[in-house]
Design an enzyme around this catalytic site. Structure first.
Site, mmCIF file in Angstrom:
data_model
loop_
_atom_site.group_PDB
_atom_site.id
_atom_site.type_symbol
_atom_site.label_atom_id
_atom_site.label_comp_id
_atom_site.label_asym_id
_atom_site.label_seq_id
_atom_site.Cartn_x
_atom_site.Cartn_y
_atom_site.Cartn_z
ATOM 1 N N CYS A 101 0.839 -1.201 0.000
ATOM 2 C CA CYS A 101 0.000 0.000 0.000
ATOM 3 C C CYS A 101 0.877 1.255 0.000
ATOM 4 O O CYS A 101 0.648 2.187 -0.777
ATOM 5 C CB CYS A 101 -0.925 -0.012 1.216
ATOM 6 S SG CYS A 101 -2.101 1.368 1.276
ATOM 7 N N CYS A 102 1.883 1.284 0.865
ATOM 8 C CA CYS A 102 2.810 2.419 0.917
ATOM 9 C C CYS A 102 3.575 2.567 -0.390
ATOM 10 O O CYS A 102 3.840 3.676 -0.853
ATOM 11 C CB CYS A 102 3.786 2.245 2.076
ATOM 12 S SG CYS A 102 3.102 2.562 3.716
ATOM 13 N N CYS A 183 -1.298 8.274 7.517
ATOM 14 C CA CYS A 183 -2.609 7.896 7.009
ATOM 15 C C CYS A 183 -3.512 7.478 8.172
ATOM 16 O O CYS A 183 -3.056 6.830 9.118
ATOM 17 C CB CYS A 183 -2.474 6.742 6.013
ATOM 18 S SG CYS A 183 -1.578 7.184 4.507
ATOM 19 N N CYS A 209 7.785 3.745 5.688
ATOM 20 C CA CYS A 209 6.872 3.533 4.563
ATOM 21 C C CYS A 209 7.593 3.107 3.299
ATOM 22 O O CYS A 209 6.965 2.626 2.359
ATOM 23 C CB CYS A 209 6.071 4.802 4.293
ATOM 24 S SG CYS A 209 7.064 6.211 3.785
#
Length: 220
Positions: A101-102, A183, A209
Site C-alpha cells: 500500500c505504501c 494515514c 513507509c
C-alpha cells in the site's frame, strides 16, 4: 545545520541549475523545515503525498499552512486507482499488505518525481529512527538525484525551540494525542510508554513507509 548553512546549500543547487523539491507530511514538527524554506525560497515546490487516506484535519491544515507561509504546494497521487489496490480477499491493501500500500501510494509516485528533479529536500532527523540516524546530509537517490537532509542533526528540543521562536501552529490532532500523524487507518494515539513513531503501523512490525529505505541509493 543552521539556517545560513541550509541557505548556502540551496543557493549552490540553484546556481548549478538543479531542479529542487521538498516533501512534507504537514505534521507539527514538519513545519520547521517548511518555514525555513519559505524564508529562503518560497517557490520551491512542496509536494504533499496525497495517499487518499489522510485525516481530513491534515488536508485542511496543509491548505492553511500553504497560504500562511506563501508556499506552492502540489498534491502527488498514485497512478493506481483505489479499486485496484486490493488483496486477493478483496480488501484494501492497508488491511493486509501495508508495505505494498505504501509502495503504490507513496514510494512509487515519489520515485517517478525523482526522474524530473535533481534534489529532494527531505526533513528526516537522526533522532527519529536507526534508519534515519545512519543517513548523510547529502545522499545519492535513484535516477541520479540527490537527497538533501538539512534537519538531520536537529533534535526534538531544537524543533520545539524553533516552533516557539516563530510561533508556528500545531497540527490540530496533536492536542488529541496524535504526535506522529500519517494515514488515518495506520495511525493511532501515542500511549505514555510508546516512542513517538511507534504510533504508526502499530502492531504491524513496520516502522518506515519505504520513502527512506527504498528511495536511497545503496552504497558499498
Amino acid at each position: 545545520m543552521s539556517f545560513e548553512e541550509i541557505k548556502k546549500h540551496i543557493t549552490r543547487y540553484r546556481d548549478e541549475g538543479k531542479a529542487l523539491f521538498t516533501t512534507s507530511s504537514f505534521q507539527s514538527h514538519s513545519l520547521v523545515l517548511l518555514h525555513i524554506l519559505s524564508r529562503i525560497d518560497p517557490k520551491i515546490p512542496v509536494v504533499f503525498i496525497n495517499t487518499g487516506y489522510h485525516f481530513p484535519e491534515t488536508v485542511r491544515f496543509k491548505d492553511e499552512i500553504a497560504q500562511s507561509f506563501g508556499l506552492e504546494v502540489v498534491d502527488l497521487k498514485s497512478d493506481v486507482p483505489k479499486f485496484m489496490q486490493r488483496g486477493q480477499d478483496g480488501r484494501l491493501l492497508f488491511t493486509s499488505d501495508p508495505d505494498h500500500c505504501c509502495y503504490l501510494n507513496k514510494t512509487q509516485p515519489v520515485d517517478s518525481l525523482l526522474l524530473r528533479h535533481d534534489v529532494w529536500i527531505n526533513g528526516v532527523r537522526g533522532d527519529q529512527s536507526a534508519v534515519r540516524k545512519a543517513m548523510k546530509v547529502e545522499q545519492p537517490a535513484p535516477h541520479g538525484s540527490i537527497r538533501f537532509h538539512p534537519m538531520l542533526d536537529w533534535n526534538a528540543k531544537m524543533i520545539y525551540g524553533y516552533q516557539k521562536e516563530y510561533n508556528l501552529p500545531k497540527h490540530p490532532l496533536e492536542s488529541n494525542g496524535y504526535l506522529s500523524i500519517g494515514c488515518e487507518p495506520c495511525t493511532r494515539k501515542v500511549d505514555p510508554d510508546m516512542m513517538e513513531r511507534e504510533a504508526r503501523w502499530y502492531g504491524m512490525n513496520k516502522v518506515e513507509c519505504g520513502l527512506h529505505t527504498d528511495l536511497v541509493e545503496k552504497q558499498s
